[in-house]
Design an enzyme around this catalytic site. Structure first.
Site, PDB file in Angstrom:
ATOM      1  N   TYR A   1       0.841  -1.200   0.000  1.00  0.00           N
ATOM      2  CA  TYR A   1       0.000   0.000   0.000  1.00  0.00           C
ATOM      3  C   TYR A   1       0.877   1.251   0.000  1.00  0.00           C
ATOM      4  CZ  TYR A   1      -3.509   3.354   1.615  1.00  0.00           C
ATOM      5  OH  TYR A   1      -4.326   4.434   1.740  1.00  0.00           O
TER       6      TYR A   1
ATOM      7  N   ALA B   1       3.903   1.578  -1.057  1.00  0.00           N
ATOM      8  CA  ALA B   1       4.584   1.704  -2.344  1.00  0.00           C
ATOM      9  C   ALA B   1       3.669   2.337  -3.391  1.00  0.00           C
ATOM     10  CB  ALA B   1       5.066   0.336  -2.819  1.00  0.00           C
TER      11      ALA B   1
ATOM     12  N   LYS C   1       1.308   4.419  -2.790  1.00  0.00           N
ATOM     13  CA  LYS C   1       1.165   5.829  -2.440  1.00  0.00           C
ATOM     14  C   LYS C   1       2.403   6.630  -2.830  1.00  0.00           C
ATOM     15  CE  LYS C   1      -2.937   5.394  -0.961  1.00  0.00           C
ATOM     16  NZ  LYS C   1      -4.043   6.030  -1.649  1.00  0.00           N
TER      17      LYS C   1
ATOM     18  N   ILE D   1      -6.037   9.351  10.336  1.00  0.00           N
ATOM     19  CA  ILE D   1      -7.313  10.062  10.268  1.00  0.00           C
ATOM     20  C   ILE D   1      -8.380   9.158  10.871  1.00  0.00           C
ATOM     21  CG2 ILE D   1      -9.016  11.172   8.747  1.00  0.00           C
ATOM     22  CD1 ILE D   1      -6.236  12.561   8.820  1.00  0.00           C
TER      23      ILE D   1
END
Length: 153
Positions: free
Chosen positions: A54, A56, A58, A87
């Protein structure tokens, strides 16, 4: 492939697949380039243990942001990104995490966020709204961390 050219969807899909940026955002963003003068927002996030693939994808999106900013500037298209940190959303529940795993994740997030709290979706939305506004008309190729200081910790 230079996205400022008239790239075909198969060619775009191939680049997205090769780079690992198949987040859906990359494909949607690449096809949005038809709108001259548009501001393109690419959303990224800091990685965490167990999330290397994930993370990578991004990072690929962050590099797309920088490259597209240069390629598309002559067309009046700004490319900016928002990189949210921890968040407060229900994504962990949607991923099937147990209450214990959610608690451990929250503890990890707070330990790695200097402000010692999670952000809100509204804080991320306000950042996106600003970057999409005329007030940010001279910003391109930038990645704005909305992460309570996690990127510098």
């Amino acid at each position: 492939m230079n996205v400022s050219s008239a790239a075909s969807r198969p060619a775009t899909d191939r680049v997205v697949a090769i780079t690992g940026a198949g987040t859906g955002i990359g494909r949607a963003t690449a096809h949005a380039f038809a709108a001259e003068g548009a501001t393109v927002l690419v959303i990224g996030r800091r990685g965490r243990p167990g999330g290397s693939v994930y993370a990578a994808t991004k990072m690929a999106m962050e590099l797309f942001t920088r490259t597209w900013a240069v390629e598309l500037a002559p067309r009046g298209i700004r490319v900016v990104a928002v990189a949210p940190g921890a968040i407060g959303t229900p994504i962990g529940k949607h991923q099937g995490l147990t209450p214990e795993q959610l608690a451990a994740l929250r503890e990890w997030q707070l330990a790695h966020t200097p402000m010692r709290r999670r952000g809100t979706p509204e804080e991320v939305a306000r950042s996106i709204t600003y970057l999409a506004s005329p007030d940010a008309s001279f910003i391109t190729g930038a990645v704005l961390p909305v992460d309570g200081g996690a990127v510098v910790a």
